[in-house]
Design an enzyme around this catalytic site. Structure first.
Site, PDB file in Angstrom:
ATOM      1  N   TYR A 161    -148.919 -29.706  21.937  1.00 12.37           N
ATOM      2  CA  TYR A 161    -147.589 -29.427  21.362  1.00 12.37           C
ATOM      3  C   TYR A 161    -147.399 -27.928  21.128  1.00 12.37           C
ATOM      4  CZ  TYR A 161    -144.248 -28.587  17.566  1.00 12.37           C
ATOM      5  OH  TYR A 161    -143.250 -28.060  16.776  1.00 12.37           O
TER       6      TYR A 161
ATOM      7  N   THR B   1    -142.222 -22.628  15.762  1.00 13.79           N
ATOM      8  CA  THR B   1    -143.088 -23.179  14.724  1.00 13.79           C
ATOM      9  C   THR B   1    -144.252 -22.240  14.386  1.00 13.79           C
ATOM     10  OG1 THR B   1    -144.699 -24.948  14.328  1.00 13.79           O
ATOM     11  CG2 THR B   1    -144.222 -24.467  16.620  1.00 13.79           C
ATOM     12  N   ASP B   2    -144.774 -22.361  13.174  1.00 15.48           N
ATOM     13  CA  ASP B   2    -145.965 -21.586  12.794  1.00 15.48           C
ATOM     14  C   ASP B   2    -147.191 -22.010  13.611  1.00 15.48           C
ATOM     15  OD1 ASP B   2    -146.407 -24.078  11.600  1.00 15.48           O
ATOM     16  OD2 ASP B   2    -146.728 -23.296   9.579  1.00 15.48           O
ATOM     17  N   GLU B   3    -147.128 -23.221  14.214  1.00 16.46           N
ATOM     18  CA  GLU B   3    -148.306 -23.728  14.938  1.00 16.46           C
ATOM     19  C   GLU B   3    -148.655 -22.882  16.157  1.00 16.46           C
ATOM     20  OE1 GLU B   3    -148.830 -27.872  15.449  1.00 16.46           O
ATOM     21  OE2 GLU B   3    -147.968 -28.351  13.500  1.00 16.46           O
TER      22      GLU B   3
ATOM     23  N   LYS C 113    -144.823 -25.067  22.726  1.00 18.68           N
ATOM     24  CA  LYS C 113    -143.884 -24.272  21.919  1.00 18.68           C
ATOM     25  C   LYS C 113    -144.152 -22.767  22.131  1.00 18.68           C
ATOM     26  CE  LYS C 113    -141.185 -25.510  19.279  1.00 18.68           C
ATOM     27  NZ  LYS C 113    -139.745 -25.858  19.428  1.00 18.68           N
TER      28      LYS C 113
HETATM   29  P1  NAD Z   1    -137.541 -34.473  15.954  1.00 20.08           P
HETATM   30  O1  NAD Z   1    -138.623 -35.033  16.787  1.00 20.08           O
HETATM   31  O2  NAD Z   1    -137.176 -35.135  14.679  1.00 20.08           O
HETATM   32  O3  NAD Z   1    -136.207 -34.368  16.813  1.00 20.08           O
HETATM   33  C1  NAD Z   1    -136.185 -33.915  18.136  1.00 20.08           C
HETATM   34  C2  NAD Z   1    -134.830 -34.286  18.744  1.00 20.08           C
HETATM   35  O4  NAD Z   1    -134.788 -33.751  20.074  1.00 20.08           O
HETATM   36  C3  NAD Z   1    -134.611 -35.795  18.868  1.00 20.08           C
HETATM   37  O5  NAD Z   1    -133.309 -36.137  18.425  1.00 20.08           O
HETATM   38  C4  NAD Z   1    -134.770 -36.068  20.355  1.00 20.08           C
HETATM   39  O6  NAD Z   1    -133.994 -37.167  20.821  1.00 20.08           O
HETATM   40  C5  NAD Z   1    -134.283 -34.749  20.953  1.00 20.08           C
HETATM   41  N1  NAD Z   1    -134.824 -34.500  22.301  1.00 20.08           N
HETATM   42  C6  NAD Z   1    -136.120 -34.655  22.710  1.00 20.08           C
HETATM   43  N2  NAD Z   1    -136.226 -34.348  24.007  1.00 20.08           N
HETATM   44  C7  NAD Z   1    -134.993 -33.955  24.425  1.00 20.08           C
HETATM   45  C8  NAD Z   1    -134.467 -33.496  25.661  1.00 20.08           C
HETATM   46  N3  NAD Z   1    -135.243 -33.370  26.749  1.00 20.08           N
HETATM   47  N4  NAD Z   1    -133.146 -33.194  25.727  1.00 20.08           N
HETATM   48  C9  NAD Z   1    -132.341 -33.321  24.644  1.00 20.08           C
HETATM   49  N5  NAD Z   1    -132.789 -33.771  23.455  1.00 20.08           N
HETATM   50  C10 NAD Z   1    -134.097 -34.077  23.343  1.00 20.08           C
HETATM   51  O7  NAD Z   1    -137.942 -32.947  15.710  1.00 20.08           O
HETATM   52  P2  NAD Z   1    -137.817 -32.030  14.404  1.00 20.08           P
HETATM   53  O8  NAD Z   1    -138.983 -32.262  13.538  1.00 20.08           O
HETATM   54  O9  NAD Z   1    -136.466 -32.144  13.869  1.00 20.08           O
HETATM   55  O10 NAD Z   1    -137.996 -30.584  15.074  1.00 20.08           O
HETATM   56  C11 NAD Z   1    -136.881 -29.880  15.602  1.00 20.08           C
HETATM   57  C12 NAD Z   1    -137.348 -28.530  16.120  1.00 20.08           C
HETATM   58  O11 NAD Z   1    -137.923 -27.774  15.058  1.00 20.08           O
HETATM   59  C13 NAD Z   1    -138.417 -28.607  17.201  1.00 20.08           C
HETATM   60  O12 NAD Z   1    -138.154 -27.603  18.141  1.00 20.08           O
HETATM   61  C14 NAD Z   1    -139.711 -28.327  16.466  1.00 20.08           C
HETATM   62  O13 NAD Z   1    -140.667 -27.774  17.315  1.00 20.08           O
HETATM   63  C15 NAD Z   1    -139.229 -27.344  15.419  1.00 20.08           C
HETATM   64  N6  NAD Z   1    -140.015 -27.293  14.177  1.00 20.08           N
HETATM   65  C16 NAD Z   1    -140.273 -28.443  13.488  1.00 20.08           C
HETATM   66  C17 NAD Z   1    -140.953 -28.369  12.267  1.00 20.08           C
HETATM   67  C18 NAD Z   1    -141.246 -29.613  11.464  1.00 20.08           C
HETATM   68  O14 NAD Z   1    -141.953 -29.520  10.470  1.00 20.08           O
HETATM   69  N7  NAD Z   1    -140.722 -30.776  11.814  1.00 20.08           N
HETATM   70  C19 NAD Z   1    -141.384 -27.121  11.786  1.00 20.08           C
HETATM   71  C20 NAD Z   1    -141.125 -25.970  12.539  1.00 20.08           C
HETATM   72  C21 NAD Z   1    -140.425 -26.062  13.729  1.00 20.08           C
HETATM   73  O1  DAU Z   2    -146.184 -26.543  11.030  1.00 18.83           O
HETATM   74  C1  DAU Z   2    -144.990 -26.912  11.665  1.00 18.83           C
HETATM   75  C2  DAU Z   2    -145.207 -28.219  12.396  1.00 18.83           C
HETATM   76  O2  DAU Z   2    -145.313 -29.226  11.390  1.00 18.83           O
HETATM   77  C3  DAU Z   2    -144.106 -28.557  13.385  1.00 18.83           C
HETATM   78  O3  DAU Z   2    -144.085 -27.591  14.390  1.00 18.83           O
HETATM   79  C4  DAU Z   2    -144.318 -29.949  13.986  1.00 18.83           C
HETATM   80  O4  DAU Z   2    -143.208 -30.302  14.803  1.00 18.83           O
HETATM   81  C5  DAU Z   2    -144.433 -30.953  12.856  1.00 18.83           C
HETATM   82  O5  DAU Z   2    -144.720 -32.235  13.381  1.00 18.83           O
HETATM   83  C6  DAU Z   2    -145.531 -30.531  11.869  1.00 18.83           C
HETATM   84  O6  DAU Z   2    -146.831 -30.627  12.487  1.00 18.83           O
HETATM   85  P1  DAU Z   2    -148.111 -31.178  11.686  1.00 18.83           P
HETATM   86  O7  DAU Z   2    -149.100 -31.646  12.667  1.00 18.83           O
HETATM   87  O8  DAU Z   2    -148.569 -30.196  10.662  1.00 18.83           O
HETATM   88  O9  DAU Z   2    -147.413 -32.407  10.908  1.00 18.83           O
HETATM   89  P2  DAU Z   2    -147.876 -33.911  10.640  1.00 18.83           P
HETATM   90  O10 DAU Z   2    -146.878 -34.480   9.685  1.00 18.83           O
HETATM   91  O11 DAU Z   2    -148.156 -34.656  11.883  1.00 18.83           O
HETATM   92  O12 DAU Z   2    -149.245 -33.703   9.859  1.00 18.83           O
HETATM   93  C7  DAU Z   2    -149.302 -32.962   8.647  1.00 18.83           C
HETATM   94  C8  DAU Z   2    -150.755 -32.956   8.187  1.00 18.83           C
HETATM   95  O13 DAU Z   2    -151.104 -34.302   7.815  1.00 18.83           O
HETATM   96  C9  DAU Z   2    -151.744 -32.563   9.256  1.00 18.83           C
HETATM   97  O14 DAU Z   2    -152.794 -31.819   8.676  1.00 18.83           O
HETATM   98  C10 DAU Z   2    -152.287 -33.886   9.803  1.00 18.83           C
HETATM   99  C11 DAU Z   2    -152.227 -34.787   8.577  1.00 18.83           C
HETATM  100  N1  DAU Z   2    -151.990 -36.224   8.870  1.00 18.83           N
HETATM  101  C12 DAU Z   2    -150.911 -36.568   9.624  1.00 18.83           C
HETATM  102  C13 DAU Z   2    -150.658 -37.894   9.938  1.00 18.83           C
HETATM  103  C14 DAU Z   2    -149.467 -38.261  10.798  1.00 18.83           C
HETATM  104  C15 DAU Z   2    -152.846 -37.193   8.367  1.00 18.83           C
HETATM  105  O15 DAU Z   2    -153.825 -36.879   7.651  1.00 18.83           O
HETATM  106  N2  DAU Z   2    -152.600 -38.509   8.678  1.00 18.83           N
HETATM  107  C16 DAU Z   2    -151.553 -38.899   9.447  1.00 18.83           C
HETATM  108  O16 DAU Z   2    -151.401 -40.122   9.715  1.00 18.83           O
END
Ligand code: NAD
Ligand code: DAU
Length: 339
Positions: free
Chosen positions: A152, A127-129, A156
């Site tokens: 988190y 992730t970019d985070e 990562k």
């Molecule tokens: P998500 O939370 O929707 O899904 C995570 C999945 O992993 C779930 O199905 C959960 O059951 C499974 N899981 C959790 N713990 C586990 C374990 N110990 N063993 C096996 N399975 C397990 O997550 P997402 O948003 O789809 O993110 C997927 C990946 O992409 C993550 O690695 C996250 O860090 C990365 N990522 C997410 C974003 C985003 O914006 N959502 C952006 C950049 C990178």
């Molecule tokens: O940047 C990549 C990341 O994006 C991934 O690595 C993470 O898995 C994914 O969850 C996401 O993280 P963020 O923290 O950026 O996403 P989130 O949707 O939780 O929040 C997006 C923005 O919105 C952030 O600035 C916080 C704000 N927010 C979020 C929630 C849930 C609010 O203002 N109110 C809210 O209730």
């Protein structure tokens, strides 16, 4: 080709499995997922049925070495794409422990077995985070120092460093992608876009953290899947590739677009207590992926957001199923204390 996809019942990996069957007609996918609160088998039901002869599901923990070893023995994997993670920043603030087990120990367990079983390719989804936060200008490049700010992102970043160590120490050919904020179908409604859509639709207050000027670089999940696929097939071992959507928006811009889509007044917005350690701005320089992999995001944010909100509008049953029980408990606890 036999590919192990971890976390395949989550948001991005379920989309990735769907993507894989289109990109590689001869693929056999093993989906290992623990089915935590965020995992939902319904997110892959269509492909699991359509490609039943080329799909296997195993419910297991990627940090469980014995279970993973049995899996590696049973299938001779050609590649691993590691998506499984605890992915929500707010939950990591509330309780970091599961983040350490899944994101760090889970990744290290997979790396150890992948090396022992000589798996040819390992793509780790990051992730970019991990880069921390930006000021008003500039973008993250692959050489931006790692500076995570939440539990988190610390977990990562730690996983990324284990991947790096496996390459540097053992010559194991791991590739890392770091992507910005995804949106699209099947995203768990604890994340900004689906959460705000559901609240807007029900005419409930929309909880915006702080002043809502924080910026995220939004990418449609299909573009992310394409980037992961390109990095898996064309990436250079040991390298990191940034992926982004070239779509910086403030949270207020995103939330008001959702209210407009739902035909609801902006007065539903409530500015609540900020997230501790809240990163101000993310923006990705993905020119390396563009140059070396041919990665270019296809979706504009406006088109992608409309497609996504239409999907949620047409899939109320899926939303209802995932927002039951355990999720409600967390939401009550987290938002209950934010006014
Ligand atoms: P998500 O939370 O929707 O899904 C995570 C999945 O992993 C779930 O199905 C959960 O059951 C499974 N899981 C959790 N713990 C586990 C374990 N110990 N063993 C096996 N399975 C397990 O997550 P997402 O948003 O789809 O993110 C997927 C990946 O992409 C993550 O690695 C996250 O860090 C990365 N990522 C997410 C974003 C985003 O914006 N959502 C952006 C950049 C990178
Ligand atoms: O940047 C990549 C990341 O994006 C991934 O690595 C993470 O898995 C994914 O969850 C996401 O993280 P963020 O923290 O950026 O996403 P989130 O949707 O939780 O929040 C997006 C923005 O919105 C952030 O600035 C916080 C704000 N927010 C979020 C929630 C849930 C609010 O203002 N109110 C809210 O209730």
């Amino acid at each position: 080709m036999r590919i192990l996809v971890t976390g395949g019942c989550g948001f991005i990996a379920s989309n990735f499995i769907r993507f894989l069957y289109k990109a590689m007609p001869d693929v056999f996918v093993v989906n290992v997922d623990l089915l935590t609160y965020a995992g939902n088998p319904a997110s892959v039901r269509d492909v699991a049925e359509k490609y039943a002869g080329a799909y296997a599901f195993v419910q297991a923990d990627i940090a469980d070495k014995d279970a993973m070893q049995a899996l590696f023995k049973q299938y001779s994997f050609d590649a691993i794409v590691n998506f499984a993670a605890e992915s929500h920043v707010d939950r990591s603030i509330h309780d970091p422990t599961p983040f350490l087990r899944t994101n760090i120990t889970g990744t290290q367990t997979l790396l150890t077995l992948a090396k022992a079983f000589d798996v040819a390719k390992f793509l780790h989804v990051s992730t970019d985070e991990v880069y921390g936060t930006l000021g008003p200008t500039g973008k993250f490049t692959e050489s931006t120092p790692i500076a995570p700010n939440s539990p988190y992102s610390a977990s990562k970043a730690s996983a990324d460093l284990f991947c790096r160590a496996w390459y540097e120490t053992y010559g194991y050919p791991v590739v890392i992608t770091r992507c910005s904020n995804n949106y699209g179908p099947y995203q768990f409604p604890e994340k900004l876009i689906p959460l705000m859509y559901i609240k807007a639709r029900n005419a409930e207050a929309l909880p915006v953290y702080g002043d809502g000027t924080n910026v995220r670089d939004w990418i449609h999940v299909e573009d992310h899947c394409n980037g992961v696929w390109l990095a898996l097939t064309r990436g250079t071992p040991g390298k990191v590739y940034n992926l982004g959507g070239d779509a910086e928006r403030t949270n207020m811009q995103v939330v008001t677009s959702i209210l407009d889509y739902c035909n609801k007044p902006h007065s539903l917005i409530r500015h609540v207590t900020d997230r501790p350690g809240h990163d101000k701005r993310y923006a990705m320089d993905f020119s390396l992926a563009q140059k070396e992999l041919g990665f270019v995001p296809a979706w504009t944010f406006e088109k992608g957001l409309e497609q996504t909100l239409n999907w949620y509008a047409n899939n109320q049953q899926w939303v209802g199923d995932v927002t039951s029980g355990a999720y409600r408990e967390f939401a009550k606890l987290w938002y209950g204390g934010r006014q």
